[in-house]
Design a protein around this motif. Structure first.
Motif, PDB file in Angstrom:
ATOM      1  N   VAL A  52       0.821  -1.217   0.000  1.00 23.27           N
ATOM      2  CA  VAL A  52       0.000   0.000   0.000  1.00 23.27           C
ATOM      3  C   VAL A  52       0.856   1.269   0.000  1.00 23.27           C
ATOM      4  O   VAL A  52       0.418   2.324  -0.464  1.00 23.27           O
ATOM      5  N   GLU A  53       2.098   1.164   0.468  1.00 21.15           N
ATOM      6  CA  GLU A  53       2.991   2.330   0.422  1.00 21.15           C
ATOM      7  C   GLU A  53       3.545   2.577  -0.975  1.00 21.15           C
ATOM      8  O   GLU A  53       4.123   3.631  -1.242  1.00 21.15           O
ATOM      9  N   ALA A  54       3.387   1.618  -1.890  1.00 17.91           N
ATOM     10  CA  ALA A  54       4.046   1.692  -3.192  1.00 17.91           C
ATOM     11  C   ALA A  54       3.822   3.006  -3.949  1.00 17.91           C
ATOM     12  O   ALA A  54       4.758   3.536  -4.559  1.00 17.91           O
ATOM     13  N   PRO A  55       2.609   3.586  -3.975  1.00 16.92           N
ATOM     14  CA  PRO A  55       2.435   4.814  -4.766  1.00 16.92           C
ATOM     15  C   PRO A  55       3.003   6.068  -4.121  1.00 16.92           C
ATOM     16  O   PRO A  55       2.984   7.136  -4.743  1.00 16.92           O
ATOM     17  N   ALA A  56       3.512   5.993  -2.892  1.00 16.86           N
ATOM     18  CA  ALA A  56       3.828   7.198  -2.126  1.00 16.86           C
ATOM     19  C   ALA A  56       4.815   8.125  -2.833  1.00 16.86           C
ATOM     20  O   ALA A  56       4.524   9.315  -3.051  1.00 16.86           O
ATOM     21  N   TYR A  57       5.974   7.631  -3.199  1.00 21.32           N
ATOM     22  CA  TYR A  57       6.958   8.528  -3.801  1.00 21.32           C
ATOM     23  C   TYR A  57       6.606   8.945  -5.226  1.00 21.32           C
ATOM     24  O   TYR A  57       6.866  10.100  -5.604  1.00 21.32           O
ATOM     25  N   PRO A  58       6.010   8.080  -6.049  1.00 18.76           N
ATOM     26  CA  PRO A  58       5.486   8.611  -7.316  1.00 18.76           C
ATOM     27  C   PRO A  58       4.452   9.719  -7.116  1.00 18.76           C
ATOM     28  O   PRO A  58       4.397  10.674  -7.899  1.00 18.76           O
ATOM     29  N   ILE A  59       3.630   9.618  -6.069  1.00 21.93           N
ATOM     30  CA  ILE A  59       2.682  10.713  -5.781  1.00 21.93           C
ATOM     31  C   ILE A  59       3.445  11.975  -5.403  1.00 21.93           C
ATOM     32  O   ILE A  59       3.131  13.083  -5.867  1.00 21.93           O
ATOM     33  N   ASN A  60       4.469  11.835  -4.537  1.00 20.64           N
ATOM     34  CA  ASN A  60       5.279  13.000  -4.153  1.00 20.64           C
ATOM     35  C   ASN A  60       5.838  13.695  -5.389  1.00 20.64           C
ATOM     36  O   ASN A  60       5.796  14.926  -5.512  1.00 20.64           O
ATOM     37  N   ASN A  61       6.386  12.890  -6.308  1.00 15.00           N
ATOM     38  CA  ASN A  61       6.973  13.452  -7.521  1.00 15.00           C
ATOM     39  C   ASN A  61       5.903  14.107  -8.393  1.00 15.00           C
ATOM     40  O   ASN A  61       6.122  15.183  -8.964  1.00 15.00           O
ATOM     41  N   ARG A  62       4.757  13.478  -8.479  1.00 14.74           N
ATOM     42  CA  ARG A  62       3.636  14.027  -9.256  1.00 14.74           C
ATOM     43  C   ARG A  62       3.189  15.372  -8.685  1.00 14.74           C
ATOM     44  O   ARG A  62       2.949  16.336  -9.421  1.00 14.74           O
ATOM     45  N   LEU A 101       4.784  10.495 -16.252  1.00 15.24           N
ATOM     46  CA  LEU A 101       5.512  10.794 -15.018  1.00 15.24           C
ATOM     47  C   LEU A 101       5.304   9.711 -13.963  1.00 15.24           C
ATOM     48  O   LEU A 101       6.243   9.270 -13.300  1.00 15.24           O
ATOM     49  N   GLY A 102       4.056   9.277 -13.809  1.00 14.34           N
ATOM     50  CA  GLY A 102       3.762   8.273 -12.792  1.00 14.34           C
ATOM     51  C   GLY A 102       4.380   6.926 -13.125  1.00 14.34           C
ATOM     52  O   GLY A 102       4.967   6.268 -12.255  1.00 14.34           O
ATOM     53  N   LEU A 103       4.270   6.503 -14.373  1.00 14.23           N
ATOM     54  CA  LEU A 103       4.817   5.209 -14.769  1.00 14.23           C
ATOM     55  C   LEU A 103       6.337   5.207 -14.672  1.00 14.23           C
ATOM     56  O   LEU A 103       6.937   4.246 -14.170  1.00 14.23           O
ATOM     57  N   THR A 104       6.975   6.277 -15.134  1.00  7.05           N
ATOM     58  CA  THR A 104       8.428   6.375 -15.018  1.00  7.05           C
ATOM     59  C   THR A 104       8.849   6.363 -13.556  1.00  7.05           C
ATOM     60  O   THR A 104       9.815   5.675 -13.178  1.00  7.05           O
ATOM     61  N   GLY A 105       8.134   7.104 -12.724  1.00  8.42           N
ATOM     62  CA  GLY A 105       8.433   7.103 -11.299  1.00  8.42           C
ATOM     63  C   GLY A 105       8.235   5.736 -10.679  1.00  8.42           C
ATOM     64  O   GLY A 105       8.983   5.325  -9.789  1.00  8.42           O
ATOM     65  N   GLY A 106       7.223   4.999 -11.168  1.00  9.60           N
ATOM     66  CA  GLY A 106       6.984   3.662 -10.656  1.00  9.60           C
ATOM     67  C   GLY A 106       8.118   2.708 -10.993  1.00  9.60           C
ATOM     68  O   GLY A 106       8.571   1.936 -10.144  1.00  9.60           O
ATOM     69  N   VAL A 107       8.601   2.755 -12.251  1.00 10.36           N
ATOM     70  CA  VAL A 107       9.729   1.902 -12.645  1.00 10.36           C
ATOM     71  C   VAL A 107      10.983   2.291 -11.871  1.00 10.36           C
ATOM     72  O   VAL A 107      11.738   1.430 -11.389  1.00 10.36           O
ATOM     73  N   PHE A 108      11.231   3.598 -11.758  1.00 13.45           N
ATOM     74  CA  PHE A 108      12.362   4.125 -10.991  1.00 13.45           C
ATOM     75  C   PHE A 108      12.335   3.607  -9.552  1.00 13.45           C
ATOM     76  O   PHE A 108      13.333   3.112  -9.018  1.00 13.45           O
ATOM     77  N   ASN A 109      11.161   3.688  -8.935  1.00 13.37           N
ATOM     78  CA  ASN A 109      11.041   3.252  -7.551  1.00 13.37           C
ATOM     79  C   ASN A 109      11.069   1.726  -7.436  1.00 13.37           C
ATOM     80  O   ASN A 109      11.542   1.177  -6.435  1.00 13.37           O
ATOM     81  N   LEU A 110      10.552   1.038  -8.446  1.00 10.38           N
ATOM     82  CA  LEU A 110      10.607  -0.425  -8.448  1.00 10.38           C
ATOM     83  C   LEU A 110      12.051  -0.920  -8.437  1.00 10.38           C
ATOM     84  O   LEU A 110      12.447  -1.689  -7.560  1.00 10.38           O
ATOM     85  N   ILE A 111      12.829  -0.460  -9.412  1.00 10.41           N
ATOM     86  CA  ILE A 111      14.214  -0.923  -9.498  1.00 10.41           C
ATOM     87  C   ILE A 111      15.029  -0.416  -8.309  1.00 10.41           C
ATOM     88  O   ILE A 111      15.823  -1.156  -7.719  1.00 10.41           O
TER      89      ILE A 111
END
Length: 438
Positions: free
Chosen positions: A122-132, A376-386
């Motif tokens: 559930v924390e997964a979207p947190a930093y992509p949201i911050n960046n968004r 932006l969100g998808l790129t942030g998600g991949v960035f945070n995933l890796i």
């Protein structure tokens, strides 16, 4: 026009500063976010005794967060591109905090692992949201300072609140560590829902502030773009795009190396001080705060230095990459802790290394600058995933490396990764410019 009228017009034309309130809200959210990531490391020595855990089991429970956190980054990033931050962040905060609170009532190793997996998911979207949010609310020349400020929450919150959580555990038991941090997150989730709005919908932001953000490269209309995409399905071409650019892989791999140092401090560091350096819980609680304070200073310096370099005429690439590469190189000094016995010197080397980690931690500013605008969100998600595969790998590898009774191989492992991270930014990222979809 009278003098009073002219002053009134000038006042209306002066940009408001509502974006700084948003920056503070992100800061508070990050404090809560990282308390819920690190509270397990504080409770772990007591949990080890109560549940008779082996070092491998310790590594497994510490890494459980990372498994689901990493796995949910792509779905999380996809959601960030489609669901408004006001709703998505409020729901995420409330649900991950509820899972954290329930950990205080865990009755077995399996239950604690299960809840920890839920927190990570559930924390997964947190930093992509911050960046968004920061991409919508801040012009380019203020963005690194904003990112540095809210990112500092992950360090300053732990620096000042880790001793409090250690005291809670010592005085009231390990379960209170989870109950208190979980309850705080639930309350803040409600507050976020009540206050946050997009730039054009925020009553405190006047037209002059909106124009100031737009003129500086802020994407104030991301909210309307997100609404337009809510009915779109996942597109593999979009996924292929964000995985096919060398400069994006430079920040992806660099982030993995950077967060490996962070996850050492968030997971094994308290155990290192108590078990391998012979300190008691209270003493270790206060000494743990020193590296986090150093990292806090580092991350503030990073954002201010980067934006100052832009204002002085430096290129965007030089301004963003210089603190990151310098910080990663500084982080390698943590290997010095393997060659000293004095507690003061151990803390010195680790604090200096974590200062470097903080200095390097404005990496999200490069995601803002490099990612395709529509993704932006998808790129942030991949960035945070890796990047956050380190949340899985670091606790597990350290758990295996220390089975022989020495922590020196674990320290060396983290230091080597910091060096590799610097090389990734030097050799792969290249010129900092937004990736196009051509």
């Amino acid at each position: 026009m009278t003098s009073a009228t002219a002053q009134g017009v000038a006042g209306r034309n002066k940009p408001t500063r509502s974006r700084y309130l948003i920056m503070v809200m992100l800061f508070i959210t990050v404090v809560i976010n990282y308390l819920d990531r690190s509270n397990l490391s504080i409770a772990l020595p007591a949990l080890k005794d109560e549940f008779d855990l082996t070092t491998v089991q310790e590594g497994l429970i510490l890494s459980a967060f990372g498994w689901t956190y990493a796995a949910m980054q792509i779905p999380g990033g996809w959601l960030v591109d489609r669901v408004a931050p006001r709703l998505l962040y409020a729901l995420a905060l409330i649900f991950w905090s509820a899972a954290t609170l329930l950990m205080g009532f865990g009755t077995s190793f399996a239950v604690l692992v299960g809840l920890r997996l839920l927190v990570g998911a559930v924390e997964a979207p947190a930093y992509p949201i911050n960046n968004r949010v920061v991409t919508a609310w801040f012009p380019e020349r203020e963005r690194a300072t904003a990112i540095g400020f809210y990112t500092s929450g992950q360090f300053v919150g732990l620096a000042f609140l880790t001793p409090v959580l250690n005291w809670l555990q010592h005085s009231h038991g390990w379960y209170m560590v989870f109950v208190v941090t979980g309850a705080a997150g639930i309350v803040w989730g409600v507050i976020w829902w009540l206050i946050y709005r997009e730039p054009r919908d925020f009553k405190g932001a006047n037209e002059a502030e909106i124009e100031h953000i737009c003129a500086g490269g802020g994407l104030v209309d991301l909210g309307s773009q997100s609404a337009a995409k809510t009915k779109q399905t996942f597109n593999w071409k979009d996924f292929s795009l964000v995985l096919s650019r060398r400069k994006l892989w430079g920040v992806y791999l660099g982030q993995f190396c950077l967060t490996s140092t962070l996850w050492f401090f968030l997971t094994w560091f308290p155990t290192y001080l108590v078990k391998y350096r012979g300190m008691d819980y209270i003493q270790s609680g206060f000494l743990t705060a020193v590296p986090f304070l150093a990292a806090f200073v580092g991350v503030l310096c990073s954002g201010l230095l980067s934006d100052w370099m832009i204002r002085r005429g430096a290129s965007l690439g030089a301004a963003r990459k210089t603190p990151i590469i310098t910080g990663l190189l500084i982080s390698t000094v943590m290997i010095g802790a393997n060659y000293v016995e004095s507690t003061s010197w151990v803390i010195f080397f680790l604090a200096l290394a974590f200062f470097g980690n903080g200095l390097a931690s404005i990496t999200w500013s490069l995601v803002s600058a490099l990612a395709p605008t529509r993704l932006l969100g998808l790129t942030g998600g991949v960035f945070n995933l890796i990047g956050n595969l380190s949340a899985i790998v670091t606790p597990l590898i350290i758990g295996f490396l220390v089975q022989g009774g020495s922590f020196a191989p674990a320290i060396a492992y983290v230091a080597i990764l910091a060096l590799l991270g610097a090389l990734s930014y030097i050799l792969l990222v290249g010129k900092v410019e937004r990736v196009t979809e051509d």
